[in-house]
Structures are given as structure tokens and as C-alpha cells.
Design a protein around this motif. Structure first.
Motif, PDB file in Angstrom:
ATOM      1  N   ILE A   1       6.674  -9.377 -49.071  1.00  0.00           N
ATOM      2  CA  ILE A   1       5.478  -9.532 -49.515  1.00  0.00           C
ATOM      3  C   ILE A   1       4.266  -9.617 -48.571  1.00  0.00           C
ATOM      4  N   ASN A   2       3.468  -8.336 -48.421  1.00  0.00           N
ATOM      5  CA  ASN A   2       2.676  -8.294 -47.634  1.00  0.00           C
ATOM      6  C   ASN A   2       1.044  -8.734 -47.991  1.00  0.00           C
ATOM      7  N   GLY A   3       1.112  -8.818 -49.215  1.00  0.00           N
ATOM      8  CA  GLY A   3      -0.240  -9.361 -49.532  1.00  0.00           C
ATOM      9  C   GLY A   3      -0.216 -10.167 -50.799  1.00  0.00           C
ATOM     10  N   LEU A   4      -1.233 -10.913 -51.022  1.00  0.00           N
ATOM     11  CA  LEU A   4      -1.465 -11.725 -52.335  1.00  0.00           C
ATOM     12  C   LEU A   4      -2.660 -11.570 -52.858  1.00  0.00           C
ATOM     13  N   HIS A   5      -2.718 -11.383 -54.025  1.00  0.00           N
ATOM     14  CA  HIS A   5      -4.048 -11.043 -54.844  1.00  0.00           C
ATOM     15  C   HIS A   5      -4.188 -11.757 -56.041  1.00  0.00           C
ATOM     16  N   ILE A   6      -5.603 -11.892 -56.133  1.00  0.00           N
ATOM     17  CA  ILE A   6      -6.025 -12.480 -57.434  1.00  0.00           C
ATOM     18  C   ILE A   6      -7.279 -11.663 -57.606  1.00  0.00           C
ATOM     19  N   HIS A   7      -7.423 -11.311 -58.893  1.00  0.00           N
ATOM     20  CA  HIS A   7      -8.734 -10.770 -59.485  1.00  0.00           C
ATOM     21  C   HIS A   7      -9.046 -11.450 -60.684  1.00  0.00           C
ATOM     22  N   THR A   8     -10.105 -12.433 -60.901  1.00  0.00           N
ATOM     23  CA  THR A   8     -10.185 -13.154 -62.100  1.00  0.00           C
ATOM     24  C   THR A   8     -11.025 -12.845 -63.181  1.00  0.00           C
ATOM     25  N   GLY A   9     -11.727 -11.810 -62.998  1.00  0.00           N
ATOM     26  CA  GLY A   9     -12.519 -11.263 -63.761  1.00  0.00           C
ATOM     27  C   GLY A   9     -13.973 -10.468 -63.195  1.00  0.00           C
ATOM     28  N   SER A  10     -14.846 -10.172 -64.156  1.00  0.00           N
ATOM     29  CA  SER A  10     -16.113  -9.635 -63.755  1.00  0.00           C
ATOM     30  C   SER A  10     -17.149 -10.584 -64.046  1.00  0.00           C
ATOM     31  N   GLU A  11     -18.259 -10.338 -63.348  1.00  0.00           N
ATOM     32  CA  GLU A  11     -19.173 -11.105 -63.595  1.00  0.00           C
ATOM     33  C   GLU A  11     -19.354 -12.574 -63.116  1.00  0.00           C
ATOM     34  N   ILE A  12     -18.531 -12.787 -61.987  1.00  0.00           N
ATOM     35  CA  ILE A  12     -18.565 -14.363 -61.602  1.00  0.00           C
ATOM     36  C   ILE A  12     -19.874 -14.302 -60.544  1.00  0.00           C
ATOM     37  N   THR A  13     -20.229 -15.619 -61.204  1.00  0.00           N
ATOM     38  CA  THR A  13     -21.745 -15.852 -60.107  1.00  0.00           C
ATOM     39  C   THR A  13     -21.282 -16.846 -59.341  1.00  0.00           C
TER      40      THR A  13
ATOM     41  N   LEU B   1       2.664 -11.734 -44.563  1.00  0.00           N
ATOM     42  CA  LEU B   1       1.601 -11.677 -45.159  1.00  0.00           C
ATOM     43  C   LEU B   1       0.601 -10.544 -44.061  1.00  0.00           C
ATOM     44  N   LYS B   2      -0.063  -9.622 -44.634  1.00  0.00           N
ATOM     45  CA  LYS B   2      -0.836  -8.917 -44.008  1.00  0.00           C
ATOM     46  C   LYS B   2      -2.442  -9.165 -44.408  1.00  0.00           C
ATOM     47  N   PHE B   3      -2.770  -9.426 -45.446  1.00  0.00           N
ATOM     48  CA  PHE B   3      -3.715  -9.577 -46.067  1.00  0.00           C
ATOM     49  C   PHE B   3      -3.749 -10.472 -47.172  1.00  0.00           C
ATOM     50  N   ILE B   4      -4.891 -10.950 -47.715  1.00  0.00           N
ATOM     51  CA  ILE B   4      -5.050 -11.690 -48.904  1.00  0.00           C
ATOM     52  C   ILE B   4      -6.329 -11.176 -49.632  1.00  0.00           C
TER      53      ILE B   4
END
Ligand code: PLP
Length: 409
Positions: free
Chosen positions: A185-197, A219-222
Motif C-alpha cells: 500500500i503506497n498511498g492513502l487517500h481521502i476525498h471528502t467532497g466538493s466545496e469545502i471552505t 507509503l510514497k504519498f498521502i
């Protein structure tokens, strides 16, 4: 788009002239704005090893992809088709992040054979991946942090009822699968949605990720995903990317020092890069007064910009043909046989039939979500590049509507 001496222009070109040349409805993108946005992100994260993966689904025209590549962006794709567009635009496979959701496993196999970075967001898929590839091909894991973030429920993707990501509560299962199949597992990812202020949402995500990341030695990236908000109207809250870059960059550095190795910080802006650069220019077909409302009926509609109807999104609308006209209140609608309000109760300079009506902030999720509903043509797209208007997609013709149809009668 600017108003100078009573004329709306983009990079000095008269918008009305552009419409004369290419017709309406027309999506017009200002290349300098896109580059400006990309630069602002790079500057905001200048102390960090940041990799900007443009979320291609916001606007997939190949000229836009090439422009962003030329200026140093990588790319995030959500389908194999987008992956092929990105490869066609010249992105090397290793700069492409592939984040599919609920796809057939074969589509992940093909992603591997193309050499993409693979982002998995389901335990059963992770298991299949491990069985097939073991330690021969790394993958990233998309986590669902159970945070409600973003403009509204429909565009929030990291809450507990969202279909995206593997729940952070299922971390033990992720670890078990990884160990069993030697998954790298070379990366961990979170995308929680659009329009986060709020910067705080990203910092909270970071805290969750950093807590988890210590258990992943390869890991290589987060990857913190996208979702940076832009202003749709004056006074709108926006993501302060400088504040974010500073604080997230600092937290990230503290993390990787304790992790023991330098890591890359990935972000996936879509809207932030292209929204403000795009304008949908339409023509007024009719002005229609009823006892209660005055409608401006334009030669576009939800088939070409669905955000107002789908997300209740607000797009600023201006009459570019009559900038000095007295202001009146109108409801701007399209020509589709469906309620397709583009903007209700808007103050516009007096609209006359034939006037050009511009819908601003239409660069992201405008053309890319357009359809041929009502068998209408998708509009043309023009890129304003170095002071020149260049056609980057021709308007549909009847052949485009008929292509693929088979007459069996
Ligand atoms: C859509 C999407 C983005 C971009 O979101 P914006 O709100 O346009 O910044 C980034 N990452 C993934 C995985 C996405 O699906």
C-alpha cells in the motif's frame, strides 16, 4: 471575463465577436485563469513536495488536459475512458491517479496493465487485487473518514452513508488483507467532497490519516483529494488555499519526520482549477412576461449546464449585450422541455431578444456533464490562449445525434 469601457472581453477579445465567430451556445475558457489557479496552488504549498493531480472529470477536453500538463500538473481520473484521454494528452501513466468506484474488477486489471496508480475503495476489491497482484503491483487505499464536509449532502463523499471509500473503522480488515496477500500500500487517500471552505476540515482529515499512516510502512504519498471551493457570487466563502497550504504543509512535515521518511503530498483539485475560467455564453431567444415573472429564455438549458437544477448551484448571470441598461428582475431559463431554470429572480441589465447572456463559473462540471437531452446539440468549446480564440471542440451536428443508432424497422 472583464467589463471595460462598456464591452465584455476575455484577454482583450470582445466576447460578442467570439460569439459571432463560433456561434452560441458556447463554452469559453480563459487559459490564463487556469494557469493562474494552478500557480496559486503551487505557491500555497511551496514548502511541501506537492503533486497536483487535476481531477479531469471537471473538464475533460484534451486541450485543457494538455494545458495543465504543460504547466506541471498531474491528473486524477475516475474511469478508464478518462485514463485514455489523459494518456492521449501525454500524461505518463505514473502521473495518473485512477480512482474508480463500483467498477467491474476488469477495469482495475486494465488500469494496472496501463501502469496507472490504482486507488481502491472497497474491501472485496482490495482482496481480489491482493490475490491477483500480491506484492507485484502497489495500490493506494481510499478511506472514508466519516466526516460531513462540503457544500451539501449530494456533493459530500466522506460521510458514513456515502458509497465512497473504505470506512476507517474497517482498518483492521485492510491490514489483515494487506498482510495475507503482501499488498504494497503506497498511498492513502481521502476525498471528502466538493466545496469545502474550512482549512480545519482538511486538518481534521490529516489528523485521521496521519494516525493511520504509521501502520503503513511502504507509503510514497498521502492524497487529500480535491474539493477546494471557489466563489460563485460576491462575498461567497472560498477555500483559503494559502492558509491551507501553510497549515497542512506544516502538519504534513511534522508527520513525515516522525514517520521516518519524506513523503509526497497529493491534492486533486477539479473545480478550483477550471471553474472560474469558464463561461457559458447563450443567446436570448425570447423574453416572456407573465403576470408574476419575466422569463429570459436562452438557447441553452439543463442539457448544457445541469448544476443549477441538480445541485441548486448558483451561477452568476450577466447580460453582456446591454451593460448600461437599467436593471430588472428576471428568471433565466433554457429551451428544454423540462423545468430548466438557470437562475431565478436575477437582477440583469434590461434583456432584449437577441441579447447575449453569460453564465459565469461554468468551467467545472459544465460541458463535462452536458448531454444531448431533447436531441439537442452539445455546444462548441473555445479556449482563449495567448490572446487568440481557438476552437477546441466543434458543435455537435445531426450526425453526432444519429451516430451509433441502428434503424431496424
Ligand atoms: C471529483 C473528484 C475530485 C475533484 O473535486 P472538486 O470538487 O472538483 O475539486 C477529486 N478527487 C476525486 C476522487 C474526485 O472524484
Amino acid at each position: 471575463m472583464e467589463l471595460t469601457n462598456g464591452t465584455y472581453t476575455i484577454q482583450g477579445l470582445n466576447v460578442a465577436d467570439i460569439c459571432k465567430e463560433f456561434g452560441t451556445p458556447l463554452y469559453v475558457y480563459d487559459a490564463s485563469k487556469i494557469i493562474e489557479q494552478l500557480k496559486s496552488l503551487k505557491n500555497a504549498f511551496s514548502d511541501t513536495d506537492v503533486r497536483i493531480k487535476y481531477a479531469a472529470k471537471a473538464l475533460t477536453n484534451i486541450s485543457i488536459l494538455k494545458l495543465l500538463k504543460k504547466h506541471g500538473a498531474g491528473v486524477d481520473v475516475v474511469s478508464l475512458q478518462e485514463a485514455h484521454l489523459a494518456l492521449g494528452a501525454g500524461f505518463p501513466a505514473h502521473e495518473i491517479m485512477y480512482t474508480p468506484n463500483c467498477v467491474d474488477f476488469e477495469e482495475i486489471v486494465e488500469g494496472v496493465s496501463l501502469g496507472l496508480n490504482i486507488n481502491l475503495d472497497n474491501l472485496s476489491v482490495l482482496e481480489k487485487f491482493g490475490k491477483k497482484y500480491g506484492n507485484t503491483y502497489p495500490c493506494c487505499v481510499r478511506l472514508n473518514p466519516h466526516i460531513m464536509a462540503g457544500g451539501n449532502y449530494k456533493i459530500s463523499t466522506g460521510h458514513s452513508n456515502s458509497k465512497f471509500g473504505i470506512s476507517v473503522y474497517q482498518l483492521p480488515q485492510i491490514m489483515e488483507l494487506a498482510q495475507k496477500h503482501n499488498i504494497i500500500i503506497n498511498g492513502l487517500h481521502i476525498h471528502t467532497g466538493s466545496e469545502i471552505t474550512e482549512t480545519d476540515v482538511f486538518l481534521k482529515m490529516a489528523e485521521i490519516l496521519f494516525g493511520i499512516a504509521r501502520d503503513f510502512p511502504a507509503l510514497k504519498f498521502i492524497d487529500f483529494g480535491g474539493g477546494f471551493k471557489v466563489a460563485y457570487k460576491e462575498g461567497d466563502m472560498v477555500t483559503n488555499v494559502y492558509d491551507l497550504g501553510l497549515k497542512l504543509g506544516k502538519a504534513f512535515k511534522e508527520f513525515y519526520l516522525s514517520y521516518g521518511r519524506k513523503l509526497e503530498l497529493w491534492i486533486e483539485p477539479g473545480k478550483y482549477l477550471v471553474s472560474g475560467a469558464g463561461t457559458l455564453i447563450t443567446k436570448t431567444n425570447v423574453v416572456k412576461s407573465t403576470p408574476s415573472v419575466t422569463f429570459v429564455g436562452v438557447n441553452s438549458g439543463l442539457n448544457q449546464l445541469i448544476r443549477p437544477m441538480m445541485y441548486d448551484a448558483y451561477h452568476e448571470i450577466v447580460n453582456i449585450s446591454n451593460p448600461a441598461g437599467s436593471q430588472k428582475v428576471y428568471t433565466v431559463v433554457g429551451n428544454i422541455c423540462e423545468t430548466d431554470t438557470l437562475g431565478a429572480d436575477r437582477k440583469l441589465n434590461e434583456v432584449r431578444e437577441g441579447d447575449l447572456i453569460a453564465i459565469k463559473n461554468a468551467g467545472a462540471y459544465g460541458y463535462s456533464m452536458a448531454s444531448n437531452y431533447n436531441s439537442r446539440f452539445k455546444p462548441a468549446e473555445v479556449l482563449i490562449l495567448n490572446g487568440e480564440a481557438k476552437l477546441i471542440r466543434r458543435r455537435d451536428t445531426l450526425e453526432d445525434i444519429l451516430r451509433g443508432q441502428i434503424d431496424v424497422i
